[in-house]
Motif scaffolding. Structure first.
Motif, PDB file in Angstrom:
ATOM      1  N   LEU A 194      -4.315   2.107 -11.440  1.00  0.00           N
ATOM      2  CA  LEU A 194      -4.863   0.765 -11.682  1.00  0.00           C
ATOM      3  C   LEU A 194      -4.342  -0.238 -10.660  1.00  0.00           C
ATOM      4  O   LEU A 194      -5.101  -1.057 -10.129  1.00  0.00           O
ATOM      5  N   LEU A 195      -3.060  -0.168 -10.357  1.00  0.00           N
ATOM      6  CA  LEU A 195      -2.481  -1.076  -9.367  1.00  0.00           C
ATOM      7  C   LEU A 195      -2.995  -0.782  -7.967  1.00  0.00           C
ATOM      8  O   LEU A 195      -3.272  -1.703  -7.193  1.00  0.00           O
ATOM      9  N   LEU A 196      -3.137   0.512  -7.647  1.00  0.00           N
ATOM     10  CA  LEU A 196      -3.551   0.884  -6.289  1.00  0.00           C
ATOM     11  C   LEU A 196      -5.026   0.629  -6.039  1.00  0.00           C
ATOM     12  O   LEU A 196      -5.397   0.135  -4.963  1.00  0.00           O
ATOM     13  N   LEU A 197      -5.865   0.935  -7.015  1.00  0.00           N
ATOM     14  CA  LEU A 197      -7.309   0.888  -6.796  1.00  0.00           C
ATOM     15  C   LEU A 197      -7.955  -0.413  -7.249  1.00  0.00           C
ATOM     16  O   LEU A 197      -9.099  -0.696  -6.848  1.00  0.00           O
ATOM     17  N   VAL A 198      -7.268  -1.195  -8.070  1.00  0.00           N
ATOM     18  CA  VAL A 198      -7.850  -2.442  -8.572  1.00  0.00           C
ATOM     19  C   VAL A 198      -7.038  -3.657  -8.134  1.00  0.00           C
ATOM     20  O   VAL A 198      -7.566  -4.587  -7.506  1.00  0.00           O
ATOM     21  N   ALA A 199      -5.737  -3.645  -8.458  1.00  0.00           N
ATOM     22  CA  ALA A 199      -4.920  -4.829  -8.161  1.00  0.00           C
ATOM     23  C   ALA A 199      -4.692  -5.001  -6.663  1.00  0.00           C
ATOM     24  O   ALA A 199      -4.813  -6.116  -6.128  1.00  0.00           O
ATOM     25  N   LEU A 200      -4.376  -3.898  -5.964  1.00  0.00           N
ATOM     26  CA  LEU A 200      -4.087  -4.006  -4.534  1.00  0.00           C
ATOM     27  C   LEU A 200      -5.271  -4.528  -3.727  1.00  0.00           C
ATOM     28  O   LEU A 200      -5.079  -5.394  -2.862  1.00  0.00           O
TER      29      LEU A 200
ATOM     30  N   PHE B 101       0.828  -1.210   0.000  1.00  0.00           N
ATOM     31  CA  PHE B 101       0.000   0.000   0.000  1.00  0.00           C
ATOM     32  C   PHE B 101       0.860   1.257   0.000  1.00  0.00           C
ATOM     33  O   PHE B 101       0.630   2.182  -0.790  1.00  0.00           O
ATOM     34  N   VAL B 102       1.863   1.293   0.859  1.00  0.00           N
ATOM     35  CA  VAL B 102       2.742   2.464   0.924  1.00  0.00           C
ATOM     36  C   VAL B 102       3.534   2.605  -0.372  1.00  0.00           C
ATOM     37  O   VAL B 102       3.710   3.713  -0.899  1.00  0.00           O
ATOM     38  N   ALA B 103       4.012   1.470  -0.917  1.00  0.00           N
ATOM     39  CA  ALA B 103       4.809   1.511  -2.143  1.00  0.00           C
ATOM     40  C   ALA B 103       4.013   2.030  -3.331  1.00  0.00           C
ATOM     41  O   ALA B 103       4.585   2.640  -4.249  1.00  0.00           O
ATOM     42  N   LEU B 104       2.707   1.809  -3.351  1.00  0.00           N
ATOM     43  CA  LEU B 104       1.871   2.293  -4.453  1.00  0.00           C
ATOM     44  C   LEU B 104       1.295   3.678  -4.175  1.00  0.00           C
ATOM     45  O   LEU B 104       1.066   4.451  -5.112  1.00  0.00           O
ATOM     46  N   LEU B 105       1.069   4.004  -2.898  1.00  0.00           N
ATOM     47  CA  LEU B 105       0.458   5.288  -2.569  1.00  0.00           C
ATOM     48  C   LEU B 105       1.437   6.448  -2.734  1.00  0.00           C
ATOM     49  O   LEU B 105       1.057   7.513  -3.251  1.00  0.00           O
TER      50      LEU B 105
END
Length: 384
Positions: free
Chosen positions: A143-149, A123-127
């Protein structure tokens, strides 16, 4: 014959000297703190009160605090068998250190703690890159933060697949629950709020009526009522034997509540857009979707950034109300730990509440500072 008293000056008045400027600390203090006798008295009284408060707060929080220990004797007063000669103890940070993991993840199995910690790292790495305007590929990042994560977090935290042990949501707690509910609420409330705001301004009577009814109904009841309805009343309308996870009910309740408030914030931004912007978009031949996506909505959202962030902050703090349905967020798990007989003392409850309050303040202050940064970055045509 009347005497002519008209006078016309033949030369210009000499220019006055520029006012003296003093940019030093002394000059600033003289202008803002000691400009008059009243200001001087108020400044001195306020300064003494602040010094008195800070002295006692720092003394209790740090100097007289107990930093290590395995039970309440490390923080107890003399009456309870403690060893402090003055019979007084400061903050019990040893208690916070002993309960820290519980405050973070609740009763999550200790041999599986790597799973929530891994989710937190992802989460921190993508945020962080998502919040930095200079980092490229924002679409992929979103896309990675809101869908994949969320999918990865669901698999890791809940388990029951890919060889992972199933962990019931009733064992979740602490800051993990607070962040999950807040993240889902923020992610859902913004797009749903935009749709509700557009629906409320729609010219289609049915759509407008439904949106108004939903917004006014949800805004007219407190969040506790919404959570209670989602947890207790919703299962009554389902087929016998079917259940919905309690944590999922909390997510739905918070998201619905935040969406109604977000809709009114977005509607305020839409009403602030001049009519000429709509007419200009129509003159370009844009359809309704293109007009809202590329012309109207970006301007409206920029104008109401303070209101949006204010809603996010309020929702982040309101996650504490999930305790009404027996879900323990950070504040709930801190309060639940007060009953631990190993740490019962007069100072442990206050220490735990101060710790929880500081964590909440840290996240809320961070959101506030970031919103100011975004406002300054986007405020190109409305600077004053």
């Amino acid at each position: 014959m009347a005497q002519d008293i008209t006078f016309v000056r033949q030369d210009f008045i000499a220019p006055s000297a520029a006012p003296l400027g003093d940019s030093t600390a002394v000059g600033w203090a003289r202008k803002n703190l000691f400009a008059s006798v009243t200001d001087s008295v108020l400044t001195i009284v306020a300064g003494l009160a602040i010094v008195w408060f800070l002295y006692h707060a720092i003394d209790w929080l740090f100097i007289q605090a107990a930093w290590t220990g395995t039970d309440r004797t490390a923080c107890a007063t003399l009456v309870q068998g403690g060893t402090k000669p003055d019979g007084w103890s400061g903050a019990c940070w040893a208690y916070v250190g002993d309960k820290f993991q519980q405050f973070m993840i609740g009763s999550y199995p200790r041999n599986e703690v790597w799973r929530p910690y891994l989710v937190a790292i992802l989460f921190v790495a993508l945020l962080i890159p998502m919040l930095m305007p200079s980092v490229p590929r924002k679409g992929l990042n979103a896309l990675l933060l809101l869908v994949a994560l969320p999918i990865v977090a669901y698999v890791l935290l809940l388990g029951g697949m890919l060889g992972l042990r199933h962990v019931e949501t009733s064992l979740w707690g602490g800051l993990m629950v607070t962040l999950i509910i807040s993240f889902v609420g923020i992610t859902v409330s913004l797009p749903v709020g935009i749709l509700l705001a557009l629906g409320r301004r729609s010219k289609m009577p049915i759509v407008k009526t439904l949106c108004i009814a939903f917004i006014e109904l949800v805004r007219g009841v407190p969040l506790i009522t919404v959570l209670f309805m989602a947890s207790v009343l919703l299962p009554l309308f389902m087929e016998p034997g079917s259940t919905i996870d309690k944590f999922l009910r909390a997510l739905v309740g918070v998201s619905i509540f935040a969406s109604a408030y977000m809709a009114e914030v977005i509607r305020g931004g839409l009403q602030a857009i001049p009519k000429g912007q709509y007419e200009g978009a129509d003159s370009l031949g844009l359809n309704y979707f293109q007009k809202m996506t590329f012309v109207i909505m970006p301007q409206a959202i920029k104008l109401v950034i303070p209101g949006i962030v204010n809603t996010f902050i309020g929702m982040f703090k309101d996650t504490s109300l999930v305790s009404i349905i027996s879900m323990y967020d950070l504040l709930g798990i801190v309060k639940a730990s007060f009953g631990d007989s190993n740490w019962i003392s007069p100072v442990t409850p206050l220490t735990g509440l101060i710790f929880a309050g500081f964590v909440f303040w840290l996240f809320c202050f961070g959101m506030s500072r970031y919103s100011l940064f975004i406002e300054r970055r986007l405020d190109k045509g409305h600077k004053r």
